[in-house]
Design a protein around this motif. Structure first.
Motif, PDB file in Angstrom:
ATOM      1  N   LEU A  76      37.320  43.004  35.601  1.00 34.98           N
ATOM      2  CA  LEU A  76      37.179  42.903  37.058  1.00 34.98           C
ATOM      3  C   LEU A  76      38.528  42.729  37.748  1.00 34.98           C
ATOM      4  O   LEU A  76      38.747  43.246  38.843  1.00 34.98           O
ATOM      5  CB  LEU A  76      36.230  41.766  37.425  1.00 34.98           C
ATOM      6  N   LEU A  77      39.466  42.005  37.112  1.00 33.25           N
ATOM      7  CA  LEU A  77      40.771  41.801  37.746  1.00 33.25           C
ATOM      8  C   LEU A  77      41.610  43.073  37.716  1.00 33.25           C
ATOM      9  O   LEU A  77      42.263  43.421  38.687  1.00 33.25           O
ATOM     10  CB  LEU A  77      41.537  40.668  37.067  1.00 33.25           C
ATOM     11  N   ALA A 102      39.732  34.085  41.533  1.00 26.71           N
ATOM     12  CA  ALA A 102      38.876  34.572  40.454  1.00 26.71           C
ATOM     13  C   ALA A 102      38.920  33.632  39.258  1.00 26.71           C
ATOM     14  O   ALA A 102      37.888  33.321  38.647  1.00 26.71           O
ATOM     15  CB  ALA A 102      39.303  35.976  40.039  1.00 26.71           C
ATOM     16  N   LEU A 103      40.134  33.137  38.948  1.00 24.23           N
ATOM     17  CA  LEU A 103      40.267  32.239  37.796  1.00 24.23           C
ATOM     18  C   LEU A 103      39.524  30.925  38.048  1.00 24.23           C
ATOM     19  O   LEU A 103      38.818  30.415  37.170  1.00 24.23           O
ATOM     20  CB  LEU A 103      41.741  31.969  37.489  1.00 24.23           C
ATOM     21  N   LEU A 129      37.848  36.694  43.652  1.00 21.26           N
ATOM     22  CA  LEU A 129      38.874  37.714  43.869  1.00 21.26           C
ATOM     23  C   LEU A 129      38.897  38.155  45.327  1.00 21.26           C
ATOM     24  O   LEU A 129      39.966  38.317  45.936  1.00 21.26           O
ATOM     25  CB  LEU A 129      38.574  38.906  42.957  1.00 21.26           C
ATOM     26  N   ILE A 136      33.450  35.896  39.654  1.00 21.54           N
ATOM     27  CA  ILE A 136      34.793  36.491  39.558  1.00 21.54           C
ATOM     28  C   ILE A 136      35.069  37.364  40.785  1.00 21.54           C
ATOM     29  O   ILE A 136      36.137  37.278  41.412  1.00 21.54           O
ATOM     30  CB  ILE A 136      34.937  37.335  38.271  1.00 21.54           C
ATOM     31  N   GLN A 137      34.080  38.185  41.165  1.00 20.38           N
ATOM     32  CA  GLN A 137      34.311  39.101  42.288  1.00 20.38           C
ATOM     33  C   GLN A 137      34.457  38.355  43.602  1.00 20.38           C
ATOM     34  O   GLN A 137      35.274  38.722  44.449  1.00 20.38           O
ATOM     35  CB  GLN A 137      33.166  40.099  42.381  1.00 20.38           C
ATOM     36  N   VAL A 196      43.673  36.655  42.581  1.00 21.66           N
ATOM     37  CA  VAL A 196      43.569  36.281  41.172  1.00 21.66           C
ATOM     38  C   VAL A 196      43.336  34.773  40.975  1.00 21.66           C
ATOM     39  O   VAL A 196      42.456  34.389  40.191  1.00 21.66           O
ATOM     40  CB  VAL A 196      44.803  36.768  40.390  1.00 21.66           C
ATOM     41  N   THR A 235      35.776  31.420  37.817  1.00 19.46           N
ATOM     42  CA  THR A 235      35.367  31.497  36.411  1.00 19.46           C
ATOM     43  C   THR A 235      35.267  30.105  35.807  1.00 19.46           C
ATOM     44  O   THR A 235      34.286  29.764  35.133  1.00 19.46           O
ATOM     45  CB  THR A 235      36.401  32.311  35.601  1.00 19.46           C
ATOM     46  N   LEU A 263      36.529  39.001  33.019  1.00 17.96           N
ATOM     47  CA  LEU A 263      37.664  38.629  33.862  1.00 17.96           C
ATOM     48  C   LEU A 263      38.708  39.744  33.859  1.00 17.96           C
ATOM     49  O   LEU A 263      39.157  40.200  34.912  1.00 17.96           O
ATOM     50  CB  LEU A 263      38.246  37.328  33.314  1.00 17.96           C
TER      51      LEU A 263
END
Lengths: 176, 155
Positions: free
Chosen positions: A93-94, B53-54, B45, B41-42, B50, B57, A90
């Motif tokens: 990638l972020l 992505a969170l 995103l 995640i990608q 963000v 996940t 995470l």
């Protein structure tokens, strides 16, 4: 308890950070940290948890983290180990998302990864020997491992089938 | 796993085209973590920044986490003492060792190309065996060796 939870999180973050080149790369890391360093599990327990993680839906790395965390510190331990194992991906990638494509094309990064792969293979081979010593306790178990390996190399079987057959052979040949 | 992810992301939901998805895959294989997680995640995103992505996940870890906690809660009390459970794992342990060994063989077939990488793998195996090095040290040593060993091949 708090320090146990924190070391679970930290340990699995470390494992997540170095799970490079496929999920199996985490096995030597887990062995070094969970069995040898902290003594949270014995080698046979670790193998049993790997078997369950392999049979349960979801990525093996995440399943194993959840299970080991639960075994060590209950639900809170499970949650922290699971969060720990995903944190490095995470963060990387972020933070680097935009630059990663250039970074990966960088020749040094490619060369580094190219050298990392032989290292991962060497480590997995080592884990086979050290875990093998714990799992192959007699002639029966040695034969099970040898036959399964030979068959799987000739014709790739599903892990489900291999684990299921192992369970059946165990029930049949266990020295009760 | 990969065909399922591709079907859901590219074909069913049409969150990205195939080309973007392939660049995600290349990045996935070069950064730490498992395939499903890095893809999630990608894509999160890419779609919603963000928070996306969170949430992606969370989506990847939540189901395995719940299933594993349930299994562990029921299984661990059974684990000690029951002779049949012991018998089952007596047979499963060598099976798992065989699985890990065949993973090592297929990784070697895929990734070891050329004499230099085979020699490097053998050397790291022996060094790690006799010096009892931590796996992270072995990986860093391999990566650094790669910078020098493979430089000629690349140019």
């Amino acid at each position: 308890m708090l320090s146990l939870l924190l070391s679970l999180y930290w340990t699995f973050a470390k494992i997540g950070l170095f799970t490079l080149g496929g999920g199996y790369a985490m096995i030597p890391l887990m062995e070094a940290e969970i069995i040898n360093r902290y003594g949270w599990l014995t080698a046979p327990e670790f193998l049993d948890i790997l078997a369950i993680a392999e049979m349960t839906p979801g990525p093996v790395a995440i399943n194993t983290a959840s299970f080991v965390g639960f075994r060590v510190a209950g639900i809170a331990g499970s949650a922290l180990a699971t969060l720990g194992v995903v944190t490095p991906s995470l963060v990387i990638l972020l933070l680097l998302g935009r630059f990663l494509q250039q970074l990966i094309r960088n020749p040094h990064a490619t060369l580094f990864l190219k050298g990392l792969h032989p290292a991962v293979i060497a480590l997995i081979c080592l884990a086979v020997f050290s875990l093998g010593q714990e799992a192959l306790t007699d002639l029966t178990t040695a034969l099970i491992a040898a036959v399964f390996l030979a068959v799987n190399l000739m014709r790739k079987l599903s892990p489900f089938l291999i684990i299921g057959l192992g369970a059946l052979l165990g029930l049949l040949f266990f020295p009760y | 796993m990969l065909p399922i992810i591709q079907r859901e992301i590219v074909e069913r939901n049409q969150w990205t085209d195939f080309k973007t998805f392939s660049t995600f895959l290349v990045i996935t294989q070069s950064v730490p973590g498992t395939l499903a997680l890095n893809c999630a995640i990608q894509i999160g995103l890419h779609l919603r920044g963000v928070p996306g992505a969170l949430l992606a996940t969370l989506g990847v870890i939540l189901t395995p986490f719940v299933i594993i906690v349930l299994i562990a809660a029921f299984f661990l009390p059974l684990y000690q003492g029951n002779v049949y459970v012991q018998a089952v794992f007596y047979g499963i342990r060598p099976a798992i060792v065989a699985l890990i060994a065949s993973a090592a063989v297929s990784l070697a077939r895929q990734l070891l190309s050329g004499r230099a990488s085979i020699v490097l793998a053998a050397a790291l195996f022996l060094i790690a065996l006799f010096c009892n090095l931590h796996p992270i040290a072995v990986m860093l040593a391999g990566g650094l060796a790669g910078l020098f060993l493979f430089r000629k091949e690349a140019t």
